[in-house]
Design a protein around this motif. Structure first.
Motif, PDB file in Angstrom:
ATOM      1  N   ALA A   1       0.830  -1.209   0.000  1.00  0.00           N
ATOM      2  CA  ALA A   1       0.000   0.000   0.000  1.00  0.00           C
ATOM      3  C   ALA A   1       0.865   1.261   0.000  1.00  0.00           C
ATOM      4  O   ALA A   1       0.573   2.227  -0.720  1.00  0.00           O
ATOM      5  CB  ALA A   1      -0.939  -0.010   1.209  1.00  0.00           C
ATOM      6  N   ILE A   2       1.932   1.250   0.784  1.00  0.00           N
ATOM      7  CA  ILE A   2       2.835   2.410   0.827  1.00  0.00           C
ATOM      8  C   ILE A   2       3.491   2.619  -0.528  1.00  0.00           C
ATOM      9  O   ILE A   2       3.567   3.748  -1.022  1.00  0.00           O
ATOM     10  CB  ILE A   2       3.887   2.218   1.937  1.00  0.00           C
ATOM     11  CG1 ILE A   2       3.216   2.315   3.306  1.00  0.00           C
ATOM     12  CG2 ILE A   2       5.024   3.230   1.802  1.00  0.00           C
ATOM     13  CD1 ILE A   2       4.081   1.849   4.464  1.00  0.00           C
TER      14      ILE A   2
ATOM     15  N   GLU B   1       2.479   1.762  -3.535  1.00  0.00           N
ATOM     16  CA  GLU B   1       1.527   2.281  -4.527  1.00  0.00           C
ATOM     17  C   GLU B   1       1.132   3.720  -4.232  1.00  0.00           C
ATOM     18  O   GLU B   1       0.854   4.492  -5.149  1.00  0.00           O
ATOM     19  CB  GLU B   1       0.313   1.372  -4.606  1.00  0.00           C
ATOM     20  CG  GLU B   1       0.654   0.041  -5.251  1.00  0.00           C
ATOM     21  CD  GLU B   1      -0.520  -0.905  -5.347  1.00  0.00           C
ATOM     22  OE1 GLU B   1      -1.612  -0.614  -4.801  1.00  0.00           O
ATOM     23  OE2 GLU B   1      -0.361  -1.968  -5.992  1.00  0.00           O
ATOM     24  N   SER B   2       1.142   4.126  -2.969  1.00  0.00           N
ATOM     25  CA  SER B   2       0.804   5.516  -2.642  1.00  0.00           C
ATOM     26  C   SER B   2       1.959   6.465  -2.961  1.00  0.00           C
ATOM     27  O   SER B   2       1.739   7.622  -3.274  1.00  0.00           O
ATOM     28  CB  SER B   2       0.394   5.657  -1.176  1.00  0.00           C
ATOM     29  OG  SER B   2       1.509   5.551  -0.319  1.00  0.00           O
ATOM     30  N   GLU B   3       3.189   5.958  -2.894  1.00  0.00           N
ATOM     31  CA  GLU B   3       4.357   6.796  -3.161  1.00  0.00           C
ATOM     32  C   GLU B   3       4.743   6.852  -4.633  1.00  0.00           C
ATOM     33  O   GLU B   3       5.465   7.759  -5.046  1.00  0.00           O
ATOM     34  CB  GLU B   3       5.545   6.325  -2.326  1.00  0.00           C
ATOM     35  CG  GLU B   3       5.347   6.577  -0.856  1.00  0.00           C
ATOM     36  CD  GLU B   3       6.538   6.230   0.000  1.00  0.00           C
ATOM     37  OE1 GLU B   3       6.470   6.521   1.199  1.00  0.00           O
ATOM     38  OE2 GLU B   3       7.541   5.684  -0.510  1.00  0.00           O
ATOM     39  N   ASN B   4       4.300   5.867  -5.406  1.00  0.00           N
ATOM     40  CA  ASN B   4       4.543   5.888  -6.853  1.00  0.00           C
ATOM     41  C   ASN B   4       3.300   5.314  -7.529  1.00  0.00           C
ATOM     42  O   ASN B   4       3.114   4.104  -7.584  1.00  0.00           O
ATOM     43  CB  ASN B   4       5.788   5.087  -7.235  1.00  0.00           C
ATOM     44  CG  ASN B   4       6.132   5.222  -8.703  1.00  0.00           C
ATOM     45  OD1 ASN B   4       5.257   5.477  -9.529  1.00  0.00           O
ATOM     46  ND2 ASN B   4       7.394   5.057  -9.054  1.00  0.00           N
ATOM     47  N   HIS B   5       2.461   6.195  -8.032  1.00  0.00           N
ATOM     48  CA  HIS B   5       1.178   5.798  -8.622  1.00  0.00           C
ATOM     49  C   HIS B   5       1.324   5.076  -9.955  1.00  0.00           C
ATOM     50  O   HIS B   5       0.344   4.572 -10.489  1.00  0.00           O
ATOM     51  CB  HIS B   5       0.278   7.026  -8.789  1.00  0.00           C
ATOM     52  CG  HIS B   5      -0.016   7.701  -7.492  1.00  0.00           C
ATOM     53  ND1 HIS B   5      -0.859   7.164  -6.545  1.00  0.00           N
ATOM     54  CD2 HIS B   5       0.440   8.858  -6.957  1.00  0.00           C
ATOM     55  CE1 HIS B   5      -0.924   7.957  -5.501  1.00  0.00           C
ATOM     56  NE2 HIS B   5      -0.138   8.997  -5.721  1.00  0.00           N
TER      57      HIS B   5
ATOM     58  N   ASP C   1       2.354  -1.132  -9.747  1.00  0.00           N
ATOM     59  CA  ASP C   1       1.516  -2.059  -8.986  1.00  0.00           C
ATOM     60  C   ASP C   1       2.449  -2.863  -8.100  1.00  0.00           C
ATOM     61  O   ASP C   1       3.437  -3.429  -8.586  1.00  0.00           O
ATOM     62  CB  ASP C   1       0.758  -3.016  -9.914  1.00  0.00           C
ATOM     63  CG  ASP C   1      -0.321  -2.320 -10.707  1.00  0.00           C
ATOM     64  OD1 ASP C   1      -1.035  -1.484 -10.128  1.00  0.00           O
ATOM     65  OD2 ASP C   1      -0.458  -2.616 -11.906  1.00  0.00           O
TER      66      ASP C   1
END
Length: 73
Positions: free
Chosen positions: A27-28, A30-34, A37
């Protein structure tokens, strides 16, 4: 990290997540690099050898703890 992915924008590796929960780490990431995956994978699992600049494998142990530095590739 594969040299083919060197032009990818955003964060490319997450050494600070070694020792964290695999799901939380994904989750971290994906939140830091959109643009990526994050996929949680059990240590020792068979994985493809292709290089993908939109994928981060998060290798975890039997307790679902991150064991290797997650990185793009």
């Amino acid at each position: 990290m594969a040299s083919r992915c060197k032009n990818v924008k955003g964060k490319k590796s997450w050494p600070e997540l070694v020792g964290a929960s695999g799901q939380a780490a994904a989750a971290i990431i994906e939140s830091e690099n959109h643009k990526v995956d994050a996929i949680v994978v059990e240590e020792g699992s068979f994985v493809t050898t292709d290089i993908r600049c939109d994928r981060v494998r998060v290798f975890v142990d039997d307790n679902h703890i991150v064991k290797e530095v997650p990185k793009i590739g």
